[in-house]
Design a protein around this motif. Structure first.
Motif, PDB file in Angstrom:
ATOM      1  N   ALA A 153     -64.597  54.878  37.477  1.00 28.89           N
ATOM      2  CA  ALA A 153     -63.386  54.505  38.196  1.00 28.89           C
ATOM      3  C   ALA A 153     -63.340  53.006  38.481  1.00 28.89           C
ATOM      4  O   ALA A 153     -62.292  52.367  38.365  1.00 28.89           O
ATOM      5  N   SER A 154     -64.492  52.446  38.816  1.00 21.74           N
ATOM      6  CA  SER A 154     -64.559  51.032  39.142  1.00 21.74           C
ATOM      7  C   SER A 154     -64.456  50.137  37.912  1.00 21.74           C
ATOM      8  O   SER A 154     -63.627  49.221  37.857  1.00 21.74           O
ATOM      9  N   GLU A 155     -65.298  50.419  36.902  1.00 25.15           N
ATOM     10  CA  GLU A 155     -65.425  49.496  35.771  1.00 25.15           C
ATOM     11  C   GLU A 155     -64.436  49.766  34.637  1.00 25.15           C
ATOM     12  O   GLU A 155     -63.955  48.832  34.003  1.00 25.15           O
ATOM     13  N   ALA A 156     -64.139  51.036  34.369  1.00 27.55           N
ATOM     14  CA  ALA A 156     -63.216  51.347  33.278  1.00 27.55           C
ATOM     15  C   ALA A 156     -61.768  51.381  33.749  1.00 27.55           C
ATOM     16  O   ALA A 156     -60.872  50.904  33.046  1.00 27.55           O
ATOM     17  N   LEU A 157     -61.550  51.930  34.956  1.00 28.06           N
ATOM     18  CA  LEU A 157     -60.183  52.016  35.468  1.00 28.06           C
ATOM     19  C   LEU A 157     -59.794  50.811  36.317  1.00 28.06           C
ATOM     20  O   LEU A 157     -58.604  50.582  36.546  1.00 28.06           O
ATOM     21  N   GLY A 158     -60.785  50.069  36.795  1.00 28.36           N
ATOM     22  CA  GLY A 158     -60.491  48.883  37.596  1.00 28.36           C
ATOM     23  C   GLY A 158     -59.982  49.196  38.992  1.00 28.36           C
ATOM     24  O   GLY A 158     -59.242  48.414  39.583  1.00 28.36           O
ATOM     25  N   ILE A 159     -60.376  50.330  39.545  1.00 29.59           N
ATOM     26  CA  ILE A 159     -59.915  50.745  40.867  1.00 29.59           C
ATOM     27  C   ILE A 159     -60.798  50.104  41.936  1.00 29.59           C
ATOM     28  O   ILE A 159     -62.033  50.199  41.867  1.00 29.59           O
ATOM     29  N   PRO A 160     -60.227  49.460  42.945  1.00 31.30           N
ATOM     30  CA  PRO A 160     -61.024  48.826  44.008  1.00 31.30           C
ATOM     31  C   PRO A 160     -61.851  49.852  44.779  1.00 31.30           C
ATOM     32  O   PRO A 160     -61.462  51.021  44.909  1.00 31.30           O
ATOM     33  N   ALA A 161     -62.977  49.404  45.317  1.00 38.08           N
ATOM     34  CA  ALA A 161     -63.924  50.297  45.985  1.00 38.08           C
ATOM     35  C   ALA A 161     -63.287  51.066  47.135  1.00 38.08           C
ATOM     36  O   ALA A 161     -63.574  52.250  47.343  1.00 38.08           O
ATOM     37  N   GLU A 162     -62.394  50.407  47.888  1.00 41.20           N
ATOM     38  CA  GLU A 162     -61.810  51.090  49.045  1.00 41.20           C
ATOM     39  C   GLU A 162     -60.925  52.268  48.627  1.00 41.20           C
ATOM     40  O   GLU A 162     -60.838  53.284  49.334  1.00 41.20           O
ATOM     41  N   PHE A 163     -60.292  52.165  47.467  1.00 40.33           N
ATOM     42  CA  PHE A 163     -59.464  53.264  46.975  1.00 40.33           C
ATOM     43  C   PHE A 163     -60.319  54.382  46.394  1.00 40.33           C
ATOM     44  O   PHE A 163     -59.950  55.556  46.446  1.00 40.33           O
ATOM     45  N   ILE A 164     -61.455  54.016  45.814  1.00 38.38           N
ATOM     46  CA  ILE A 164     -62.361  55.035  45.272  1.00 38.38           C
ATOM     47  C   ILE A 164     -62.846  55.958  46.371  1.00 38.38           C
ATOM     48  O   ILE A 164     -62.999  57.169  46.171  1.00 38.38           O
ATOM     49  N   GLU A 165     -63.066  55.418  47.553  1.00 42.05           N
ATOM     50  CA  GLU A 165     -63.497  56.254  48.675  1.00 42.05           C
ATOM     51  C   GLU A 165     -62.443  57.304  49.017  1.00 42.05           C
ATOM     52  O   GLU A 165     -62.776  58.450  49.341  1.00 42.05           O
ATOM     53  N   TYR A 166     -61.172  56.928  48.926  1.00 40.18           N
ATOM     54  CA  TYR A 166     -60.099  57.908  49.137  1.00 40.18           C
ATOM     55  C   TYR A 166     -60.097  58.950  48.021  1.00 40.18           C
ATOM     56  O   TYR A 166     -59.884  60.142  48.261  1.00 40.18           O
ATOM     57  N   MET A 167     -60.327  58.512  46.804  1.00 35.46           N
ATOM     58  CA  MET A 167     -60.373  59.431  45.666  1.00 35.46           C
ATOM     59  C   MET A 167     -61.483  60.463  45.833  1.00 35.46           C
ATOM     60  O   MET A 167     -61.302  61.641  45.513  1.00 35.46           O
ATOM     61  N   LYS A 168     -62.615  60.023  46.345  1.00 34.22           N
ATOM     62  CA  LYS A 168     -63.761  60.922  46.497  1.00 34.22           C
ATOM     63  C   LYS A 168     -63.505  62.017  47.531  1.00 34.22           C
ATOM     64  O   LYS A 168     -64.144  63.071  47.514  1.00 34.22           O
ATOM     65  N   ALA A 169     -62.548  61.794  48.421  1.00 32.98           N
ATOM     66  CA  ALA A 169     -62.197  62.798  49.421  1.00 32.98           C
ATOM     67  C   ALA A 169     -61.214  63.833  48.886  1.00 32.98           C
ATOM     68  O   ALA A 169     -60.979  64.855  49.536  1.00 32.98           O
ATOM     69  N   ASP A 170     -60.656  63.585  47.707  1.00 32.47           N
ATOM     70  CA  ASP A 170     -59.687  64.506  47.110  1.00 32.47           C
ATOM     71  C   ASP A 170     -60.422  65.557  46.277  1.00 32.47           C
ATOM     72  O   ASP A 170     -61.436  65.250  45.630  1.00 32.47           O
ATOM     73  N   PRO A 171     -59.940  66.808  46.277  1.00 35.66           N
ATOM     74  CA  PRO A 171     -60.598  67.858  45.488  1.00 35.66           C
ATOM     75  C   PRO A 171     -60.714  67.540  44.003  1.00 35.66           C
ATOM     76  O   PRO A 171     -61.609  68.049  43.324  1.00 35.66           O
ATOM     77  N   SER A 172     -59.834  66.684  43.474  1.00 33.06           N
ATOM     78  CA  SER A 172     -59.878  66.344  42.056  1.00 33.06           C
ATOM     79  C   SER A 172     -61.162  65.603  41.684  1.00 33.06           C
ATOM     80  O   SER A 172     -61.544  65.571  40.510  1.00 33.06           O
ATOM     81  N   TRP A 173     -61.827  65.007  42.694  1.00 29.16           N
ATOM     82  CA  TRP A 173     -63.078  64.296  42.413  1.00 29.16           C
ATOM     83  C   TRP A 173     -64.142  65.254  41.890  1.00 29.16           C
ATOM     84  O   TRP A 173     -64.962  64.894  41.058  1.00 29.16           O
ATOM     85  N   ASN A 174     -64.120  66.495  42.376  1.00 29.00           N
ATOM     86  CA  ASN A 174     -65.088  67.493  41.916  1.00 29.00           C
ATOM     87  C   ASN A 174     -64.960  67.729  40.415  1.00 29.00           C
ATOM     88  O   ASN A 174     -65.960  67.908  39.715  1.00 29.00           O
ATOM     89  N   LYS A 175     -63.715  67.739  39.938  1.00 24.55           N
ATOM     90  CA  LYS A 175     -63.496  67.932  38.502  1.00 24.55           C
ATOM     91  C   LYS A 175     -64.038  66.742  37.723  1.00 24.55           C
ATOM     92  O   LYS A 175     -64.649  66.903  36.660  1.00 24.55           O
ATOM     93  N   MET A 176     -63.826  65.541  38.244  1.00 33.58           N
ATOM     94  CA  MET A 176     -64.339  64.357  37.563  1.00 33.58           C
ATOM     95  C   MET A 176     -65.863  64.401  37.480  1.00 33.58           C
ATOM     96  O   MET A 176     -66.451  64.029  36.460  1.00 33.58           O
ATOM     97  N   GLU A 177     -66.498  64.878  38.542  1.00 35.26           N
ATOM     98  CA  GLU A 177     -67.953  65.021  38.514  1.00 35.26           C
ATOM     99  C   GLU A 177     -68.374  66.031  37.448  1.00 35.26           C
ATOM    100  O   GLU A 177     -69.366  65.822  36.739  1.00 35.26           O
ATOM    101  N   THR A 178     -67.635  67.125  37.350  1.00 35.86           N
ATOM    102  CA  THR A 178     -67.952  68.159  36.367  1.00 35.86           C
ATOM    103  C   THR A 178     -67.896  67.619  34.942  1.00 35.86           C
ATOM    104  O   THR A 178     -68.710  67.987  34.087  1.00 35.86           O
TER     105      THR A 178
END
Length: 278
Positions: A153-178
């Protein structure tokens, strides 16, 4: 879901629906066929749609070691199931995989529909690190799936760290981990095309009619990438989707499907090559 067997024995699961010429949807990084399910539904009025799980995702199996050519063979197996010829729709890094498939499979590809291939060809965004794929694989080998998803998310998508923290709280993050173990696959597909350098002139020798689309509200890098690519392909046209951004596959599948259907039928009022050359 139905299945086909790729040349290396990998089982590729797909959902077939609709009627008309065959169209295969090639998903982006960290996505399986479910992400494009609504797009597939909208395309069924014009196409027989093959919406599949790329290897290592969803109901498809996987075979080591990974090679981009194996993914092209997966697409070729689907084309054979479709009767020997098909259109390809690819979004983001899936668009680049579709390009690779068209380059290797030639006349088996009827048309290409590409949404926002994420090339980084100038200073519009920082390049992806040279050791990006190696670092991803290292994280996966260490069982650090969430860290791998965060690095993507950080290096390929260029998403700032503060937004990644919000992403990690969303259920969709589990799918990304999978799906984290497949993120390096897309890194290999992108190769050196996210290094901030111009696209190589001779990487893709493709004659199939090609529609390259971007969202009006997307970051400059996607527009720059699309304009650069349309100059390299002899039968490519460029089209902007009004009011859309990089999430159009999920958020505006009807808009995307209409652009694809209009290009297929010759009705699309696309921007001219002279504009793309400007």
């Amino acid at each position: 879901m139905d299945t086909v067997i790729s040349k290396d024995g990998t089982q590729i699961a797909y959902k077939k629906q609709g009627s008309g010429p065959a169209l295969i949807i090639v998903s982006s990084a960290a996505a399986d066929h479910l992400e494009a399910s609504q797009l597939a539904e909208h395309l069924t009025a014009q196409f027989t749609v093959y919406n599949y799980d790329r290897r290592g995702r969803g109901q498809s199996s996987d075979t080591a070691p990974y090679d981009v050519k194996r993914e092209v063979e997966d697409i070729e197996a689907l084309i054979e199931a479709a009767g020997g010829k098909a259109c390809l729709f690819g979004s983001s890094s899936g668009a680049v995989l579709a390009l690779e498939a068209a380059n290797l499979l030639g006349d088996q590809i009827a048309k290409l529909y590409l949404y926002e291939p994420p090339f980084i060809i100038n200073d519009s965004r920082k390049p992806v690190p040279v050791d990006y794929v190696q670092h991803l694989n290292s994280l996966i080998d260490d069982g650090k799936r969430s860290e791998a998803a965060e690095y993507f998310a950080s290096e390929a998508l260029g998403i700032p760290a503060e937004f990644i923290e919000y992403m990690k709280a969303d259920p969709s993050w589990n799918k990304m981990e999978t799906l984290a173990h497949t993120l390096a696959y897309d890194g290999l597909i992108m190769g050196t095309t996210q290094s901030g350098k111009p696209l190589p002139d001779s990487r893709w020798i493709i004659q199939a009619p090609t529609l390259i689309m971007t969202g009006e509200n997307s970051e400059p890098l996607f527009h720059d990438a699309a304009h650069a690519l349309v100059k390299l392909l002899p039968n490519a046209e460029f089209h902007t989707l009004s009011g859309q951004d990089h999430s159009a596959v999920v958020m505006a599948p009807d808009v995307l499907a209409k652009a694809v259907a209009d290009f297929e039928s010759g009705k699309l009022a696309y921007l001219s090559r002279s504009f793309a050359d400007s």
